[in-house]
Design a protein around this motif. Structure first.
Motif, short mmCIF file in Angstrom:
data_model
loop_
_atom_site.label_atom_id
_atom_site.label_comp_id
_atom_site.label_asym_id
_atom_site.label_seq_id
_atom_site.Cartn_x
_atom_site.Cartn_y
_atom_site.Cartn_z
N ASN A 88 0.83 -1.21 0.00
CA ASN A 88 0.00 0.00 0.00
C ASN A 88 0.86 1.26 0.00
OD1 ASN A 88 -2.42 -1.40 -0.07
ND2 ASN A 88 -2.64 -1.43 2.15
N VAL A 89 1.95 1.26 0.76
CA VAL A 89 2.85 2.42 0.78
C VAL A 89 3.46 2.61 -0.60
CG1 VAL A 89 5.04 3.30 1.68
CG2 VAL A 89 3.36 2.32 3.25
N LYS A 90 3.95 1.55 -1.22
CA LYS A 90 4.56 1.65 -2.56
C LYS A 90 3.54 2.16 -3.57
CE LYS A 90 8.04 -1.88 -1.77
NZ LYS A 90 8.50 -3.25 -2.07
N ALA A 91 2.31 1.69 -3.49
CA ALA A 91 1.26 2.15 -4.41
C ALA A 91 0.97 3.63 -4.20
CB ALA A 91 -0.01 1.31 -4.22
N ALA A 92 0.93 4.07 -2.96
CA ALA A 92 0.67 5.48 -2.65
C ALA A 92 1.81 6.37 -3.17
CB ALA A 92 0.47 5.68 -1.16
N VAL A 93 3.04 5.90 -3.00
CA VAL A 93 4.19 6.67 -3.50
C VAL A 93 4.15 6.73 -5.04
CG1 VAL A 93 6.71 6.68 -3.72
CG2 VAL A 93 5.66 6.25 -1.49
N ALA A 94 3.86 5.61 -5.67
CA ALA A 94 3.80 5.57 -7.13
C ALA A 94 2.70 6.49 -7.67
CB ALA A 94 3.57 4.14 -7.61
N ALA A 95 1.62 6.63 -6.93
CA ALA A 95 0.52 7.49 -7.35
C ALA A 95 0.71 8.93 -6.89
CB ALA A 95 -0.80 6.94 -6.79
N SER A 96 1.87 9.21 -6.30
CA SER A 96 2.21 10.55 -5.79
C SER A 96 1.23 11.03 -4.73
CB SER A 96 2.28 11.56 -6.93
OG SER A 96 3.29 11.20 -7.84
N GLU A 97 0.73 10.10 -3.91
CA GLU A 97 -0.20 10.46 -2.84
C GLU A 97 0.52 10.80 -1.54
OE1 GLU A 97 -2.97 7.24 -2.46
OE2 GLU A 97 -3.72 7.51 -4.49
N VAL A 98 1.83 10.57 -1.50
CA VAL A 98 2.62 10.92 -0.29
C VAL A 98 3.87 11.65 -0.69
CG1 VAL A 98 1.77 9.09 1.19
CG2 VAL A 98 3.73 8.66 -0.27
#
Length: 98
Positions: A88-98
């Motif tokens: 989930n963290v990797k997906a959020a980073v990839a989507a520029s959400e963090v």
């Protein structure tokens, strides 16, 4: 206090015991398993560690007492939960959400 719903029929209630924004760390515990989590006295720790200007390390740690299962079985469940968290963290980073 955070209540996490599962399948609309049960919940897990967590309490944040320590939050330090400057040091990017937190500690929490499960105070009601909702009958879903096979652990007693679950305590978690999360920390983000700087690794240069473009990276970081996310550290997770937990302690708990397995209920009605072996330590090996409980460890597998905990490791799988950590794997899902990191996905989930990797997906959020990839989507520029963090």
């Amino acid at each position: 206090m955070r209540t996490e719903g599962h399948l609309g029929v049960a919940y897990v209630k967590e309490r944040c015991d320590h939050y330090d924004e400057a040091n990017m760390e937190m500690m929490y515990q499960i105070i009601d398993t909702g009958g879903l989590v096979p652990f007693a006295d679950y305590r978690g720790f999360a920390k983000v560690i700087r690794a240069g200007s473009e990276a970081c390390i996310v550290m997770l740690r937990s302690t708990f007492i397995p209920v009605d299962m072996s330590e090996a079985e409980a460890k597998k469940i905990s490791e799988r939960n950590f794997e899902l968290f990191f996905q989930n963290v990797k997906a959020a980073v990839a989507a520029s959400e963090v």
